[in-house]
Design an enzyme around this catalytic site. Sequence first.
Site, PDB file in Angstrom:
ATOM      1  N   ASN A   5       2.916   7.076  45.713  1.00  0.00           N
ATOM      2  CA  ASN A   5       1.923   7.773  45.851  1.00  0.00           C
ATOM      3  C   ASN A   5       0.513   7.191  46.692  1.00  0.00           C
ATOM      4  O   ASN A   5      -0.072   7.895  47.584  1.00  0.00           O
ATOM      5  CB  ASN A   5       1.340   8.460  44.569  1.00  0.00           C
ATOM      6  N   ASP A  14       6.720  12.812  45.132  1.00  0.00           N
ATOM      7  CA  ASP A  14       7.550  13.909  44.786  1.00  0.00           C
ATOM      8  C   ASP A  14       8.838  13.810  45.204  1.00  0.00           C
ATOM      9  O   ASP A  14       9.939  14.306  44.535  1.00  0.00           O
ATOM     10  CB  ASP A  14       6.753  15.250  45.189  1.00  0.00           C
ATOM     11  N   ASP A  40       5.688   8.289  34.358  1.00  0.00           N
ATOM     12  CA  ASP A  40       6.825   7.748  35.108  1.00  0.00           C
ATOM     13  C   ASP A  40       7.726   7.559  34.093  1.00  0.00           C
ATOM     14  O   ASP A  40       8.888   6.756  34.198  1.00  0.00           O
ATOM     15  CB  ASP A  40       6.310   6.455  35.720  1.00  0.00           C
TER      16      ASP A  40
END
Length: 127
Positions: A5, A14, A40
């Site tokens: 990210n 994603d 996560d």
Amino acid sequence: FKQVNDNFGHNAGDEVLARLARILYSNTRSTDYLGRWGGDELILLLIDTDMPGATNLAEKLRQLVEKTIFPHCRRLSLSLGVSEYQRGDSPQDFIARSDAALYRAKRAGRNRVVSQKISSHISVMNY
């Protein structure tokens, strides 16, 4: 996923998560339940599966993910904790055992499967 990210954006994260979910989903049965548990972490509920069967599946999934080339980050690893529902368990008891096994896997160096000694319908995964 934080690194993906941060370096490539949330859409990339994603994309990696979706690819991981497809791998896990395509290697479990229609009676199993896969979901996101935390940032996560994923949780996998295996119906009518004993500890050896769940541990074998966890190792198979770990190896599949380890061999997969993912977009952006290239490689992922899984740390998996496996436990079995015991008569009288609350959902919290059951999940706590999986979570304890997961953290033992992380402390032992990550990218491994650790089973609670006491069998398995649930696995918590950290990728």
